[in-house]
Design a protein around this motif. Structure first.
Motif, PDB file in Angstrom:
ATOM      1  N   THR A  60       0.854  -1.185   0.000  1.00 47.58           N
ATOM      2  CA  THR A  60       0.000   0.000   0.000  1.00 47.58           C
ATOM      3  C   THR A  60       0.889   1.233   0.000  1.00 47.58           C
ATOM      4  O   THR A  60       1.871   1.293   0.728  1.00 47.58           O
ATOM      5  CB  THR A  60      -0.913   0.032   1.241  1.00 47.58           C
ATOM      6  N   ALA A  61       0.533   2.218  -0.820  1.00 52.47           N
ATOM      7  CA  ALA A  61       1.202   3.518  -0.812  1.00 52.47           C
ATOM      8  C   ALA A  61       0.155   4.569  -0.483  1.00 52.47           C
ATOM      9  O   ALA A  61      -1.003   4.449  -0.911  1.00 52.47           O
ATOM     10  CB  ALA A  61       1.831   3.813  -2.169  1.00 52.47           C
ATOM     11  N   LEU A  62       0.540   5.585   0.275  1.00 50.12           N
ATOM     12  CA  LEU A  62      -0.354   6.699   0.552  1.00 50.12           C
ATOM     13  C   LEU A  62      -0.041   7.845  -0.400  1.00 50.12           C
ATOM     14  O   LEU A  62       1.132   8.110  -0.701  1.00 50.12           O
ATOM     15  CB  LEU A  62      -0.196   7.184   1.995  1.00 50.12           C
ATOM     16  N   THR A  63      -1.079   8.528  -0.865  1.00 50.84           N
ATOM     17  CA  THR A  63      -0.857   9.703  -1.698  1.00 50.84           C
ATOM     18  C   THR A  63      -0.217  10.800  -0.847  1.00 50.84           C
ATOM     19  O   THR A  63      -0.474  10.910   0.353  1.00 50.84           O
ATOM     20  CB  THR A  63      -2.170  10.211  -2.299  1.00 50.84           C
ATOM     21  N   ASP A  64       0.650  11.596  -1.484  1.00 53.84           N
ATOM     22  CA  ASP A  64       1.298  12.693  -0.769  1.00 53.84           C
ATOM     23  C   ASP A  64       0.427  13.948  -0.845  1.00 53.84           C
ATOM     24  O   ASP A  64      -0.711  13.901  -1.319  1.00 53.84           O
ATOM     25  CB  ASP A  64       2.717  12.921  -1.291  1.00 53.84           C
ATOM     26  N   GLY A  65       0.954  15.082  -0.419  1.00 52.11           N
ATOM     27  CA  GLY A  65       0.187  16.320  -0.389  1.00 52.11           C
ATOM     28  C   GLY A  65      -0.264  16.814  -1.746  1.00 52.11           C
ATOM     29  O   GLY A  65      -1.193  17.607  -1.842  1.00 52.11           O
ATOM     30  N   THR A  66       0.379  16.337  -2.808  1.00 53.65           N
ATOM     31  CA  THR A  66      -0.030  16.719  -4.167  1.00 53.65           C
ATOM     32  C   THR A  66      -0.956  15.678  -4.792  1.00 53.65           C
ATOM     33  O   THR A  66      -1.387  15.840  -5.924  1.00 53.65           O
ATOM     34  CB  THR A  66       1.190  16.900  -5.086  1.00 53.65           C
ATOM     35  N   GLY A  67      -1.214  14.578  -4.062  1.00 48.12           N
ATOM     36  CA  GLY A  67      -2.049  13.502  -4.585  1.00 48.12           C
ATOM     37  C   GLY A  67      -1.262  12.421  -5.311  1.00 48.12           C
ATOM     38  O   GLY A  67      -1.832  11.449  -5.789  1.00 48.12           O
ATOM     39  N   ALA A  68       0.060  12.572  -5.389  1.00 51.49           N
ATOM     40  CA  ALA A  68       0.889  11.610  -6.119  1.00 51.49           C
ATOM     41  C   ALA A  68       1.148  10.361  -5.280  1.00 51.49           C
ATOM     42  O   ALA A  68       1.213  10.423  -4.061  1.00 51.49           O
ATOM     43  CB  ALA A  68       2.219  12.246  -6.509  1.00 51.49           C
ATOM     44  N   PHE A  69       1.287   9.229  -5.972  1.00 49.56           N
ATOM     45  CA  PHE A  69       1.685   7.984  -5.318  1.00 49.56           C
ATOM     46  C   PHE A  69       2.650   7.238  -6.221  1.00 49.56           C
ATOM     47  O   PHE A  69       2.647   7.413  -7.435  1.00 49.56           O
ATOM     48  CB  PHE A  69       0.484   7.092  -4.974  1.00 49.56           C
ATOM     49  N   THR A  70       3.487   6.401  -5.603  1.00 47.99           N
ATOM     50  CA  THR A  70       4.445   5.596  -6.354  1.00 47.99           C
ATOM     51  C   THR A  70       4.552   4.222  -5.718  1.00 47.99           C
ATOM     52  O   THR A  70       4.582   4.095  -4.499  1.00 47.99           O
ATOM     53  CB  THR A  70       5.843   6.253  -6.342  1.00 47.99           C
ATOM     54  N   HIS A  71       4.579   3.203  -6.561  1.00 43.73           N
ATOM     55  CA  HIS A  71       4.886   1.834  -6.139  1.00 43.73           C
ATOM     56  C   HIS A  71       6.100   1.380  -6.930  1.00 43.73           C
ATOM     57  O   HIS A  71       6.271   1.754  -8.087  1.00 43.73           O
ATOM     58  CB  HIS A  71       3.727   0.871  -6.454  1.00 43.73           C
ATOM     59  N   ARG A  72       6.926   0.549  -6.310  1.00 45.82           N
ATOM     60  CA  ARG A  72       8.056  -0.079  -7.010  1.00 45.82           C
ATOM     61  C   ARG A  72       7.903  -1.589  -6.887  1.00 45.82           C
ATOM     62  O   ARG A  72       7.494  -2.081  -5.849  1.00 45.82           O
ATOM     63  CB  ARG A  72       9.378   0.375  -6.402  1.00 45.82           C
ATOM     64  N   THR A  73       8.248  -2.294  -7.942  1.00 47.01           N
ATOM     65  CA  THR A  73       8.186  -3.749  -7.915  1.00 47.01           C
ATOM     66  C   THR A  73       9.477  -4.313  -8.466  1.00 47.01           C
ATOM     67  O   THR A  73      10.099  -3.703  -9.334  1.00 47.01           O
ATOM     68  CB  THR A  73       6.967  -4.277  -8.700  1.00 47.01           C
ATOM     69  N   VAL A  74       9.892  -5.457  -7.950  1.00 49.85           N
ATOM     70  CA  VAL A  74      11.154  -6.068  -8.384  1.00 49.85           C
ATOM     71  C   VAL A  74      10.913  -7.303  -9.245  1.00 49.85           C
ATOM     72  O   VAL A  74      11.776  -8.144  -9.378  1.00 49.85           O
ATOM     73  CB  VAL A  74      12.047  -6.430  -7.173  1.00 49.85           C
ATOM     74  N   SER A  75       9.735  -7.393  -9.832  1.00 52.76           N
ATOM     75  CA  SER A  75       9.462  -8.518 -10.724  1.00 52.76           C
ATOM     76  C   SER A  75       8.719  -8.017 -11.957  1.00 52.76           C
ATOM     77  O   SER A  75       8.140  -6.936 -11.953  1.00 52.76           O
ATOM     78  CB  SER A  75       8.645  -9.595 -10.009  1.00 52.76           C
ATOM     79  N   VAL A  76       8.771  -8.805 -13.013  1.00 56.93           N
ATOM     80  CA  VAL A  76       8.039  -8.474 -14.228  1.00 56.93           C
ATOM     81  C   VAL A  76       6.646  -9.089 -14.133  1.00 56.93           C
ATOM     82  O   VAL A  76       6.383  -9.941 -13.293  1.00 56.93           O
ATOM     83  CB  VAL A  76       8.776  -8.984 -15.487  1.00 56.93           C
ATOM     84  N   GLY A  77       5.750  -8.641 -14.980  1.00 58.43           N
ATOM     85  CA  GLY A  77       4.389  -9.157 -14.989  1.00 58.43           C
ATOM     86  C   GLY A  77       3.391  -8.022 -15.067  1.00 58.43           C
ATOM     87  O   GLY A  77       3.731  -6.877 -15.358  1.00 58.43           O
ATOM     88  N   THR A  78       2.134  -8.345 -14.811  1.00 56.95           N
ATOM     89  CA  THR A  78       1.056  -7.365 -14.836  1.00 56.95           C
ATOM     90  C   THR A  78       0.664  -7.030 -13.408  1.00 56.95           C
ATOM     91  O   THR A  78       0.527  -7.924 -12.568  1.00 56.95           O
ATOM     92  CB  THR A  78      -0.159  -7.905 -15.614  1.00 56.95           C
ATOM     93  N   PHE A  79       0.484  -5.727 -13.166  1.00 54.88           N
ATOM     94  CA  PHE A  79       0.169  -5.238 -11.830  1.00 54.88           C
ATOM     95  C   PHE A  79      -1.036  -4.323 -11.890  1.00 54.88           C
ATOM     96  O   PHE A  79      -1.275  -3.647 -12.894  1.00 54.88           O
ATOM     97  CB  PHE A  79       1.367  -4.470 -11.255  1.00 54.88           C
ATOM     98  N   PHE A  80      -1.795  -4.302 -10.801  1.00 54.27           N
ATOM     99  CA  PHE A  80      -2.947  -3.418 -10.672  1.00 54.27           C
ATOM    100  C   PHE A  80      -2.715  -2.474  -9.504  1.00 54.27           C
ATOM    101  O   PHE A  80      -2.253  -2.896  -8.446  1.00 54.27           O
ATOM    102  CB  PHE A  80      -4.231  -4.223 -10.393  1.00 54.27           C
ATOM    103  N   THR A  81      -3.034  -1.201  -9.689  1.00 55.54           N
ATOM    104  CA  THR A  81      -3.108  -0.263  -8.578  1.00 55.54           C
ATOM    105  C   THR A  81      -4.585   0.010  -8.336  1.00 55.54           C
ATOM    106  O   THR A  81      -5.353   0.195  -9.284  1.00 55.54           O
ATOM    107  CB  THR A  81      -2.382   1.057  -8.880  1.00 55.54           C
ATOM    108  N   VAL A  82      -4.975  -0.008  -7.066  1.00 52.67           N
ATOM    109  CA  VAL A  82      -6.392   0.111  -6.725  1.00 52.67           C
ATOM    110  C   VAL A  82      -6.550   1.136  -5.609  1.00 52.67           C
ATOM    111  O   VAL A  82      -5.952   0.987  -4.536  1.00 52.67           O
ATOM    112  CB  VAL A  82      -6.961  -1.247  -6.261  1.00 52.67           C
ATOM    113  N   VAL A  83      -7.360   2.167  -5.852  1.00 52.36           N
ATOM    114  CA  VAL A  83      -7.641   3.157  -4.821  1.00 52.36           C
ATOM    115  C   VAL A  83      -8.528   2.503  -3.770  1.00 52.36           C
ATOM    116  O   VAL A  83      -9.582   1.941  -4.089  1.00 52.36           O
ATOM    117  CB  VAL A  83      -8.345   4.391  -5.403  1.00 52.36           C
TER     118      VAL A  83
END
Length: 123
Positions: A60-83
């Motif tokens: 889980t990542a929290l949005t910052d004061g500008t609303g931005a979020f970032t996730h990092r992954t160390v594997s290949v494949g398909t990923f979903f981000t879900v609010v």
């Protein structure tokens, strides 16, 4: 390039202006981000369709004061981000789909997994 030994998924959650006709998740004048909203990262189980009960929760990542979020992954494949809509401010609702998708076939890539919009629904 943002990458390295990992892939980067990034996005933005913005508060749509009251009464905006489009409510499209696109930053327009008078709109800004919303902080402290949880955006969850899942790894696809291989069927290409998001399912919280079938896909693997990663972080889980929290949005910052500008609303931005970032996730990092160390594997290949398909990923979903879900609010996580339960973490939106009281009286707010999404104006866009809650999911974004990115597929990585190698390391060191970056993907914009979508900008999500929300609007205050109560005074």
């Amino acid at each position: 390039m943002l990458g390295g030994a990992f892939d980067v998924l990034a996005g933005f959650l913005l508060l749509e202006a009251q009464g905006e006709q489009r409510a499209d998740g696109v930053l327009d004048g008078g709109e800004g981000g919303t902080a402290n909203v949880a955006v969850d990262l899942y790894r696809d189980n291989g069927n290409g369709t998001f399912s919280a009960s079938e896909d693997t929760f990663l972080a889980t990542a929290l949005t910052d004061g500008t609303g931005a979020f970032t996730h990092r992954t160390v594997s290949v494949g398909t990923f979903f981000t879900v609010v996580n809509t339960a973490t939106l401010p009281a009286g707010h609702a999404l104006t866009t789909a809650a999911e974004g998708t990115a597929t990585f076939t190698d390391f060191g890539s970056a993907a914009d997994v979508g900008d999500f919009g929300e609007v205050a629904t109560a005074d």
